[in-house]
Design a protein around this motif. Structure first.
Motif, PDB file in Angstrom:
ATOM      1  N   GLU A 126       2.479  42.295 -78.621  1.00 22.23           N
ATOM      2  CA  GLU A 126       3.772  41.642 -78.805  1.00 22.23           C
ATOM      3  C   GLU A 126       3.722  40.544 -79.874  1.00 22.23           C
ATOM      4  O   GLU A 126       4.189  39.422 -79.665  1.00 22.23           O
ATOM      5  CB  GLU A 126       4.280  41.078 -77.478  1.00 22.23           C
ATOM      6  CG  GLU A 126       4.523  42.144 -76.427  1.00 22.23           C
ATOM      7  CD  GLU A 126       4.989  41.559 -75.103  1.00 22.23           C
ATOM      8  OE1 GLU A 126       5.010  40.312 -74.977  1.00 22.23           O
ATOM      9  OE2 GLU A 126       5.331  42.339 -74.205  1.00 22.23           O
ATOM     10  N   GLY A 127       3.117  40.877 -81.000  1.00 16.42           N
ATOM     11  CA  GLY A 127       3.097  39.961 -82.127  1.00 16.42           C
ATOM     12  C   GLY A 127       2.017  38.913 -82.108  1.00 16.42           C
ATOM     13  O   GLY A 127       1.950  38.073 -83.013  1.00 16.42           O
ATOM     14  N   THR A 128       1.156  38.939 -81.100  1.00 15.83           N
ATOM     15  CA  THR A 128       0.053  37.980 -81.009  1.00 15.83           C
ATOM     16  C   THR A 128      -1.270  38.731 -81.005  1.00 15.83           C
ATOM     17  O   THR A 128      -1.458  39.663 -80.228  1.00 15.83           O
ATOM     18  CB  THR A 128       0.163  37.123 -79.739  1.00 15.83           C
ATOM     19  OG1 THR A 128       1.369  36.352 -79.800  1.00 15.83           O
ATOM     20  CG2 THR A 128      -1.017  36.184 -79.612  1.00 15.83           C
ATOM     21  N   LYS A 165       2.983  34.338 -81.543  1.00 20.41           N
ATOM     22  CA  LYS A 165       4.381  33.982 -81.333  1.00 20.41           C
ATOM     23  C   LYS A 165       4.462  33.130 -80.071  1.00 20.41           C
ATOM     24  O   LYS A 165       4.001  33.545 -79.006  1.00 20.41           O
ATOM     25  CB  LYS A 165       5.256  35.226 -81.190  1.00 20.41           C
ATOM     26  CG  LYS A 165       5.512  35.929 -82.521  1.00 20.41           C
ATOM     27  CD  LYS A 165       6.571  37.015 -82.390  1.00 20.41           C
ATOM     28  CE  LYS A 165       7.944  36.445 -82.090  1.00 20.41           C
ATOM     29  NZ  LYS A 165       8.492  35.700 -83.253  1.00 20.41           N
ATOM     30  N   SER A 170       6.563  31.268 -84.991  1.00 16.41           N
ATOM     31  CA  SER A 170       5.561  32.255 -85.395  1.00 16.41           C
ATOM     32  C   SER A 170       4.478  31.549 -86.212  1.00 16.41           C
ATOM     33  O   SER A 170       4.788  30.770 -87.125  1.00 16.41           O
ATOM     34  CB  SER A 170       6.196  33.359 -86.246  1.00 16.41           C
ATOM     35  OG  SER A 170       7.167  34.066 -85.519  1.00 16.41           O
ATOM     36  N   ASP A 172       0.795  32.102 -88.435  1.00 12.44           N
ATOM     37  CA  ASP A 172       0.080  33.114 -89.210  1.00 12.44           C
ATOM     38  C   ASP A 172      -1.033  32.404 -89.975  1.00 12.44           C
ATOM     39  O   ASP A 172      -0.764  31.538 -90.809  1.00 12.44           O
ATOM     40  CB  ASP A 172       1.054  33.788 -90.173  1.00 12.44           C
ATOM     41  CG  ASP A 172       0.459  34.978 -90.919  1.00 12.44           C
ATOM     42  OD1 ASP A 172      -0.778  35.054 -91.036  1.00 12.44           O
ATOM     43  OD2 ASP A 172       1.231  35.810 -91.421  1.00 12.44           O
ATOM     44  N   ALA A 203       9.889  29.175 -87.820  1.00 13.59           N
ATOM     45  CA  ALA A 203      10.718  29.149 -86.615  1.00 13.59           C
ATOM     46  C   ALA A 203      12.144  29.526 -86.967  1.00 13.59           C
ATOM     47  O   ALA A 203      12.657  29.149 -88.028  1.00 13.59           O
ATOM     48  CB  ALA A 203      10.681  27.769 -85.972  1.00 13.59           C
ATOM     49  N   ASP A 209      16.350  29.790 -90.329  1.00 12.81           N
ATOM     50  CA  ASP A 209      14.958  30.237 -90.428  1.00 12.81           C
ATOM     51  C   ASP A 209      14.235  29.263 -91.350  1.00 12.81           C
ATOM     52  O   ASP A 209      14.508  29.210 -92.544  1.00 12.81           O
ATOM     53  CB  ASP A 209      14.900  31.659 -90.990  1.00 12.81           C
ATOM     54  CG  ASP A 209      13.477  32.202 -91.063  1.00 12.81           C
ATOM     55  OD1 ASP A 209      12.548  31.487 -90.658  1.00 12.81           O
ATOM     56  OD2 ASP A 209      13.302  33.335 -91.537  1.00 12.81           O
TER      57      ASP A 209
END
Length: 405
Positions: A126-128, A165, A170, A172, A203, A209
């Motif tokens: 899930e994005g992590t 996330k 988010s 990175d 965020a 954004d």
């Protein structure tokens, strides 16, 4: 020119026939309980011509690129392997490879090559998670880090990347040890080694954004491009009645870093307003890559540079005086009005000035027309740079077809 037209027509036919017979994208194949295998296939053929100044012969390049591999997944773990090869069917161009000797043509940086494009292991839920190995990295619109997807040979990185996330935030973070360039397996610049750190926090809150970014680039043998960059970006949709507008802004500061022998500090400004109504699109923009009194300028050596400062690629390296790019784009999406899918036309105008010294560099017109025939994406592009006080008049044309699964 006749041989190019005949060769391209035959190649497009060969590429288009199987694609038109394809009923849909290749999907993941279950090879065991909970284990899937997803084939990767991307084929592209492109004609590129370049007319540049009066001292070189016109370049004519007809190149074909094939990218193929697979991704195997088992729950949150995946393994991806992909190879890439480019073949020159017509090679009247300077492909940047020194061993070819002196070539009296403008540069088309699509040399013949065969290499491992990606080889990565991922653990992601899930994005992590994390990705390690040779991988594609694209940040946002590729202004600072991208894959240079326009060229036949893709840019990738040998890196470890972590993503997370947390609610609307988010994160990175990447550490890379080399930049696998577009110049191919036969080039002395096939890969550029160093210590590279990319950090992004983003965020999306209340329709805004916004994010912060840091790029620490320390090359082993490309000292003049070692730099540290810190910046922020924001984008917001302004819901005007009948005319929704997207407003975007980016600001950054860059200075010397690591082994760079030149001490400098330069700024970056990116501003853009865009709107779309009934298929018509209009964008106005301003981008400034600043200069430190003509000593050195803001550089983005890992960006997808073709997407910025015009398609003629005059400003791939920022001049020491910096660049101010005033631009406007008008486009129209024909939708379902015609028998071909996704027909879209666009025209862009650029005016280029220096940031330091008051120099008028030149102007450029760009135009494109794209559509799909079954699974084949067809694109025609044109760029015309008119030099005033920088570089020389340059005219380029591209016609390409691509299919990707």
């Amino acid at each position: 020119m006749k041989r190019i037209t005949l060769g391209l027509t035959s190649a497009l036919t060969a590429l288009g026939a199987p694609a038109m017979a394809q009923t849909g994208p290749l999907g993941p194949i279950e090879v065991a309980d909970g284990v899937t295998l997803d084939p990767i296939l991307d084929a592209r053929i492109r004609l590129e011509t370049v007319d540049q100044g009066e001292t070189l012969s016109n370049a004519e390049a007809l190149t074909a690129r094939l990218r193929a591999g697979f991704e195997a997944k088992a729950d949150i773990v995946s393994f991806l392997a992909e190879a890439e090869g480019t073949l020159a069917l017509i090679d009247d161009y300077n492909d940047t490879i020194p061993s070819n000797g002196i070539e009296p043509f403008p540069v088309v940086p699509d040399p013949e090559t065969l290499e491992l494009n990606r080889l990565q292991l991922s653990v992601m839920r899930e994005g992590t998670g994390a990705v390690i190995g040779r991988q594609r990295i694209i940040h946002g619109n590729s202004r600072f880090v991208g894959n240079v997807g326009w060229r036949q040979n893709e840019q990738t990185f040998d890196a470890v990347r972590g993503l997370a996330k947390v609610g609307p935030v988010s994160l990175d973070a990447t550490y890379a040890i080399n930049q696998r360039t577009i110049f191919g397996s036969e080039s002395p610049n096939e890969h550029l080694d160093g210590d590279f750190v990319f950090l992004i926090a983003d965020a999306d809150i209340a329709g805004v954004d916004a994010g912060l970014f840091t790029y620490l680039i320390d090359y082993d043998a490309r000292d003049a491009f070692s730099s540290q960059t810190y910046g922020l970006q924001a984008a917001v949709k302004v819901p005007l009645p009948g005319l929704p507008i997207l407003a975007e802004a980016s600001f950054a500061t860059q200075s010397d870093y690591g082994s760079n022998p030149v001490k400098y500090t330069a700024g970056f400004i990116g501003l853009r307003l865009s709107a779309n109504v009934a298929g018509f699109g209009v964008t106005t923009g301003y981008e400034e890559l600043g200069s430190d009194n003509g000593i050195a300028a803001f550089q983005t050596p890992m960006a997808t540079l073709h997407a910025f400062q015009g398609w003629a690629d005059i400003f791939l390296v920022t001049p020491a005086g910096g660049v101010r790019d005033y631009n406007a784009t008008a486009s129209y999406n024909f939708g379902e009005a015609l028998p071909v899918e996704g027909l879209k036309a666009a025209v862009t105008y650029h005016r280029f000035d220096s940031d330091f010294g008051g120099v008028n560099y030149g102007t450029e017109w760009d135009a494109s027309l794209g559509f799909k025939v079954a699974a084949v994406a067809v694109l025609a592009k044109y760029a015309n740079y008119s030099a005033d006080a920088f570089a020389v008049d340059t005219e380029k044309f591209w016609l390409q077809a691509e299919v990707s699964f």
